[in-house]
Design a protein around this motif. Structure first.
Motif, mmCIF file in Angstrom:
data_model
loop_
_atom_site.group_PDB
_atom_site.id
_atom_site.type_symbol
_atom_site.label_atom_id
_atom_site.label_comp_id
_atom_site.label_asym_id
_atom_site.label_seq_id
_atom_site.Cartn_x
_atom_site.Cartn_y
_atom_site.Cartn_z
ATOM 1 N N PHE A 196 0.869 -1.133 0.006
ATOM 2 C CA PHE A 196 -0.137 -0.073 -0.029
ATOM 3 C C PHE A 196 0.945 1.302 0.064
ATOM 4 N N GLU A 197 1.910 1.360 0.787
ATOM 5 C CA GLU A 197 2.873 2.564 0.684
ATOM 6 C C GLU A 197 3.152 2.724 -0.634
ATOM 7 N N ALA A 198 3.742 1.975 -1.665
ATOM 8 C CA ALA A 198 4.187 2.211 -2.724
ATOM 9 C C ALA A 198 2.982 2.525 -3.680
ATOM 10 N N LEU A 199 1.809 2.166 -3.498
ATOM 11 C CA LEU A 199 0.700 2.558 -4.170
ATOM 12 C C LEU A 199 -0.011 4.170 -3.896
ATOM 13 N N ALA A 200 0.261 4.428 -2.418
ATOM 14 C CA ALA A 200 -0.100 5.715 -2.007
ATOM 15 C C ALA A 200 0.872 6.704 -2.545
ATOM 16 N N ALA A 201 2.279 6.273 -2.621
ATOM 17 C CA ALA A 201 3.231 6.963 -3.125
ATOM 18 C C ALA A 201 2.912 7.412 -4.434
#
Lengths: 437, 437
Positions: free
Chosen positions: B227-232
């Motif tokens: 999710f971190e990568a998606l949010a970024a």
């Protein structure tokens, strides 16, 4: 643009109908398991030849048959017998005998639709392979009766007409009929109840007029009701093989008495069953009021496994269809109302409490408890209504105040009684309440 | 003359195989019931149009289709979705929402056979209609995880790749793709893992060469894990609709955490699912070792009920196939040995005792106890062997001496312990022993 409708003769099972279907299947399955029968199943689609091979079968004209994309002639299964003969025949030496098998499966026949008959229907099939004596019939007819009784049907509702193609053959032989003639006599007898004397027309066209004494003899056996009458008729003939067959009858009837199912069974030589593969005792179950089609039917078919390329293996079996059976249960008021209620409903104060609530719901479900909750956050009043509609016995109330104290309120929705339970003990507390622990 | 064999790709279920099938189905059914899902079923045979109508579906070429005797174009069902859309669509206003339904049914596809794929297979299907928010996905993915966990599968064995066609569409729009182009990009992305850059060939033939920055953008989202990568990635674009979609993602992931299934789920935008009818979150379950086909797959299909002539009804669902699932359980040693043992075996002294014995056997079975006895009268020694083979825990010994005294000997076949029990109390005594009462 509306969707194409369900095909005529096929059924949709909405949850209420599905609950009834499961109820029937569960009772049949439990009955068969209690009798030590093992469950099997075969393919829904089979090579067409599996059904066209067997002679004397009306089924052929009613098949859903076609050519598949690989050029194979195939058909949707119209019955289980050929498949089970193949399965048993292929492993006959490896299977422990007697082989007692059952299945609950769907079948397909392209036929005119009428009450209690669709183009797709389910059957409970039970068969015993490897036992030639009437002990196998005792076991099977006892199972058939248990499949009726477990629903609350008694001998006042249902009776089983018990007859004997073997005795019919010996009897016709005694009266001088040739083997080719006997097959056609039995076809006529099968239709005698419905058509009267007209049933013999086909026989007479083929074999010439039926002599009056022969016709009388057929009518005499056809009219036999009760074992006394059968014994009297047979003894009047002084034929040893018929006498020996009578001894088998005694053994069968004694066994049925011992099993406590004698009161369901009526000796009735008016039944011969349409399928020519039957070789011995045959039977059909009807409701006493007589306004429905046969509920179940079966008999011995000792030649079929061998005729299908397997070893010589005696066999006897029966089938119950689901449609007529369900009509009977409905007519007698024996279908319970199917309620699929939740066990517990979670009432959730707000988004802050949701996290804790979902975790308890998940744990409850993992423990096999039917736990529901509102997917969307709605007001307390609405949630109590939803809890009520769900049919749940218990509610778990995750209020702000409770969750802050590390507890949840467990309410009995019938008595209104409630208590605070620690969150960590919620699953245990619900289970105690449900199972009266 | 041997019988025609089972068709290629179809299965026979001998009792051992049937016991495994029932085990799978029972666990799936219990899981769905614990979640408050209701069971339904539809016809095995449907109008062909039901499947040819839906565009973008590979299924068409794989149908078992034919013309029936009434001239209708029909097909064996290849999947449940069109049928369940029709059932729900037809009664949408009468059904209490959210509509939570499941089925366990067989499907048929004429396709090349390979490991874990036959021409007939079973699927567990679960769907929620009438809930547009990610709460429905939380409920469904939690059910999927319960369907895995109840067999002993953990997050060390299985993971769920979670993706989002809705986010993909918004993202491609942001990069200037037209609606016709996005459909073809998603088809390419669906094959990207398998084919690499060659996956874009079809797209480029139709729409011209893909600009390097567009290709890079696709690769960037395709490569997102976590999710971190998606949010970024989303935040770098400053697109409001994508931001709003990210909020839905947070809600979904929080819900999955709350349900205790977060550890099974991996955010993975590399999945888009082949079927173009998916409109939102999509997911697929795989084993960690990665040598099997997908175990389960599903997603949101908000347009389908309406496209099929029903009302506008949001929907999300998934299916588990039985074949790959069973291979996985076997590989992990999680299939218990299926033993169908008798509870009690009746050992019968001789013909004189048989009557009493059969009556007790019948009463035991009526009480749901699995009671067996030798169909044929054989010696005592042989009967003890049969009792042993039956797997029964208890034996009831109807010896001449016992029956004359109005009792039967109840023996525990494990401990060898035995006691005399009055015939009238035999059923009660057996039940006490079995249930440790």
């Amino acid at each position: 643009m509306a969707l194409p409708k369900t095909l005529p003769g096929f059924r949709e099972f909405y949850p209420e109908a599905m609950a009834v279907r499961r109820f029937l299947f569960n009772v049949w399955r439990e009955s068969a398991l209690a009798f030590g029968f093992q469950e099997y199943d075969g393919p829904v689609l089979e090579p067409l030849e599996l059904y066209t091979r067997k002679s004397g079968d009306e089924i052929e004209a009613q098949l859903f048959s076609f050519t598949d994309k690989g050029g194979r002639e195939v058909a949707l299964r119209p019955e289980m017998t050929p498949t089970v003969c193949r399965l048993v025949g292929a492993k006959a030496n490896a299977l422990k005998r007697p082989i007692k098998w059952f299945s609950i499966a769907e079948f397909y026949r392209y036929e005119r639709m009428q009450k209690g008959r669709g183009r797709s229907f389910f059957q409970f099939n039970a068969d015993i392979f490897g036992e030639a004596g009437p002990e196998a019939e005792v076991e099977l007819i006892a199972l058939l009766v248990q499949c009726l009784r477990r629903f609350g049907l008694s001998e006042a509702d249902v009776y089983i007409r018990l007859s004997d193609r073997d005795l019919w053959l010996l009897y016709l032989e005694e009266y001088g009929f040739s083997p080719e003639e006997t097959a056609d006599v039995l076809s006529a007898v099968d239709k005698l109840e419905k058509l009267g004397d007209a049933a013999f027309r086909g026989y007479e066209e083929k074999h010439g007029a039926l002599a009056p004494e022969k016709r009388e003899a057929i009518q005499a056996l056809f009219g036999v009701r009760g074992f006394e009458a059968l014994a009297a008729l047979v003894q009047s003939l002084g034929n040893e093989r018929l006498q020996a067959r009578l001894a088998q009858w005694r053994q069968l009837l004694d066994g049925l008495e011992a099993m406590g199912v004698g009161s369901f069974v009526e000796v009735d030589l008016g039944v011969v069953r349409g399928l020519s593969y039957y070789t011995g005792f045959v039977f059909e179950a009807f409701d006493r009021k007589g306004d429905l089609r046969a509920i179940a039917g079966g008999g011995r078919y000792n030649d079929l496994v061998r005729r299908y390329g397997g070893p010589d293996l005696p066999a006897v079996g029966f089938a119950i269809g689901d449609m007529t059976f369900q009509l009977l249960l409905e007519a007698r008021g024996l279908l319970p109302t199917m309620v699929q209620a939740a066990d517990v409903y979670a009432i959730i104060g707000g988004p802050a409490e949701r996290q804790k609530a979902l975790r308890v719901v998940a744990d409850l479900r993992m423990a096999g408890v039917r736990a529901e909750y509102p997917l969307r956050q709605v007001g307390f009043g609405k949630q109590f209504k939803l809890a009520d509609q769900s049919g749940a016995r218990l509610a778990l109330i995750f209020g702000e105040d409770e969750v802050q104290r590390g507890v949840v309120k467990l309410r009995d929705l019938r008595s209104g009684e409630e208590e605070d339970v620690e969150l960590a003990r919620a699953v245990a507390a619900v289970r105690e309440r449900l199972h009266g622990g």
